[in-house]
Design a protein around this motif. Sequence first.
Motif, PDB file in Angstrom:
ATOM      1  N   SER A  25     -37.111  77.005   0.226  1.00 31.54           N
ATOM      2  CA  SER A  25     -38.094  77.571   1.155  1.00 31.54           C
ATOM      3  C   SER A  25     -38.088  76.780   2.459  1.00 31.54           C
ATOM      4  CB  SER A  25     -39.494  77.539   0.544  1.00 31.54           C
ATOM      5  OG  SER A  25     -39.561  78.354  -0.606  1.00 31.54           O
ATOM      6  N   VAL A  89     -34.603  80.206   2.510  1.00 28.98           N
ATOM      7  CA  VAL A  89     -35.387  81.423   2.290  1.00 28.98           C
ATOM      8  C   VAL A  89     -36.786  81.211   2.869  1.00 28.98           C
ATOM      9  CG1 VAL A  89     -34.137  82.046   0.182  1.00 28.98           C
ATOM     10  CG2 VAL A  89     -36.200  80.628   0.011  1.00 28.98           C
ATOM     11  N   ALA A  92     -42.666  81.670  -0.740  1.00 20.39           N
ATOM     12  CA  ALA A  92     -43.189  82.675  -1.673  1.00 20.39           C
ATOM     13  C   ALA A  92     -44.295  82.044  -2.510  1.00 20.39           C
ATOM     14  CB  ALA A  92     -42.075  83.201  -2.573  1.00 20.39           C
ATOM     15  N   TRP A  97     -46.611  87.365  -7.115  1.00 25.80           N
ATOM     16  CA  TRP A  97     -45.427  87.969  -7.716  1.00 25.80           C
ATOM     17  C   TRP A  97     -45.665  88.327  -9.183  1.00 25.80           C
ATOM     18  CZ3 TRP A  97     -39.948  87.361  -5.879  1.00 25.80           C
ATOM     19  CH2 TRP A  97     -39.874  87.080  -4.515  1.00 25.80           C
ATOM     20  N   PRO A 101     -41.196  83.465  -8.359  1.00 23.36           N
ATOM     21  CA  PRO A 101     -40.168  83.698  -7.344  1.00 23.36           C
ATOM     22  C   PRO A 101     -38.976  82.746  -7.377  1.00 23.36           C
ATOM     23  CG  PRO A 101     -42.150  82.738  -6.355  1.00 23.36           C
ATOM     24  CD  PRO A 101     -42.502  83.114  -7.748  1.00 23.36           C
ATOM     25  N   ARG A 114     -36.861  84.840  -4.975  1.00 22.30           N
ATOM     26  CA  ARG A 114     -36.737  84.735  -3.527  1.00 22.30           C
ATOM     27  C   ARG A 114     -35.291  84.412  -3.156  1.00 22.30           C
ATOM     28  NH1 ARG A 114     -39.327  87.146  -0.632  1.00 22.30           N
ATOM     29  NH2 ARG A 114     -41.287  86.073  -0.230  1.00 22.30           N
ATOM     30  N   HIS A 420     -38.450  89.243   2.819  1.00 20.26           N
ATOM     31  CA  HIS A 420     -39.633  88.439   3.164  1.00 20.26           C
ATOM     32  C   HIS A 420     -40.895  88.970   2.481  1.00 20.26           C
ATOM     33  CE1 HIS A 420     -37.735  86.839   7.177  1.00 20.26           C
ATOM     34  NE2 HIS A 420     -36.914  86.735   6.137  1.00 20.26           N
ATOM     35  N   GLU A 424     -39.152  90.274  -4.681  1.00 22.63           N
ATOM     36  CA  GLU A 424     -37.761  90.443  -4.271  1.00 22.63           C
ATOM     37  C   GLU A 424     -36.870  90.394  -5.520  1.00 22.63           C
ATOM     38  OE1 GLU A 424     -34.629  88.210  -1.197  1.00 22.63           O
ATOM     39  OE2 GLU A 424     -36.732  87.560  -1.323  1.00 22.63           O
TER      40      GLU A 424
END
Length: 450
Positions: A25, A89, A92, A97, A101, A114, A420, A424
């Motif tokens: 991240s 990335v 998240a 979720w 993620p 992610r 984003h 995902e």
Amino acid sequence: MSIHWQQVKAEAASYLQRLIQINTSNPPGNELAAARFLAELARENGLDACIQETAEGRGNLLISFQQEAAQVMTDPASSSLLLLSHLDVVGADEKDWEVHPFSGEIVDDVLWGRGTIDTKQLTIMELMALILLKREMRVFAKDILLIATADEESGSTYGLLRLLDEYGEIFRGKHVISEGGGFPILVSGVPHYLCETGQKGNCQITFHVASSQSTPYYVDNQPMHSAAQLIQRVTKMRWASSSPKITQYLVDELLHSCHLEEAGEAPMEEKLRLLRTHVSPFMGNILQAMTENTMAPTIWKGGRLAKQPQGEAVIHVDCRLLPGVTREQLEAKLAELVQDLPVSWKIESFAAGYESDFESPLFESFDQQIRAEIPGSKVVPFIATGSSDGRHLLPYQSRVYGFSPMLPDVTFEKVLPLVHGINERIPLDSLVFGIKVLYEAIGQFMARGE
């Protein structure tokens, strides 16, 4: 050598799972851990790899197909194809979720996490294509270089820009496979695979709406009234410039698929009107955005509680510009926009749009392989409204193609909200489909020896 694609699917899924589990991240990034994992994987499969460290815990990964990666970096003429992706990335929050993620969990043959769409899946697709070609002991006249960068999501300062500072010439005049396309749209039941061959420009503008110098901010509402007028003008501001060649070609191809060839000489506005009855509202808006320059307010600071200096209002605006629009043209539009209002403006950043020539052997290879896999389908170029590392390659005259192909049911309309966004994920059949198409297309392109 006969390739067992189910085995490739399991192998690639394992690699992507492990890559997703490395939380990159950005901020802070931590891409170095991902780069080291992939470098070791590449070496185990007969490829050479090196890492350019750009900051603590951060770095770019470079994998070469035939020579030592360091040698390819210092000899730009030795390679003809570059495979570009990024390892960082966006963040998240697991509470949003359905699946953690950064677990890389597989549920009903779909891998969650992610980066599964933006853009660790492309890294694995590209790496697996090279691994398969290496296992076949293929040899080409020139080399292939895979580059997985850091910091794409936050401006590329510790990623591609650092690489360009030292080794920018490796991109000069080269074909580049990058992110941003490969997702199909269905028009009259025909899958049209979008290949990103250009991007709209991106600039950030700050407007300052002045207040009366003689009236205290806490009793002066004039800045708010002026700001409201400005925002109305900004949201209505659309100005057309010459449509990019890519957009003209795309629209005409879609008209042909809809059996509306007679509209070929009509103005672009009329063509889009006709297409709207054959595509989803979402895609209709995307096509419209490819033909005009747009502005959108993102932040408004003003009013008595905001207490801006002298009670002024400040408005931040995001502007997306068609390829070919210059800074000078934008400045002329901004002067027109604020005419008769007590408003000043400053362009905080300006990145021009670009379009690559899609009439090339690599684009042809994509189209041939997609048609072979999905009879009746075709590959079409498009201008992306978002931005990625491809924009930094404009000075090097690279041909940049965003292409990470998916199966027909993983459409552009379904994928875009995942970028984003939450939840995902990628179907594993689409992952192996993308590997197969890139493996075939890369092999075909490189065999031509261009």
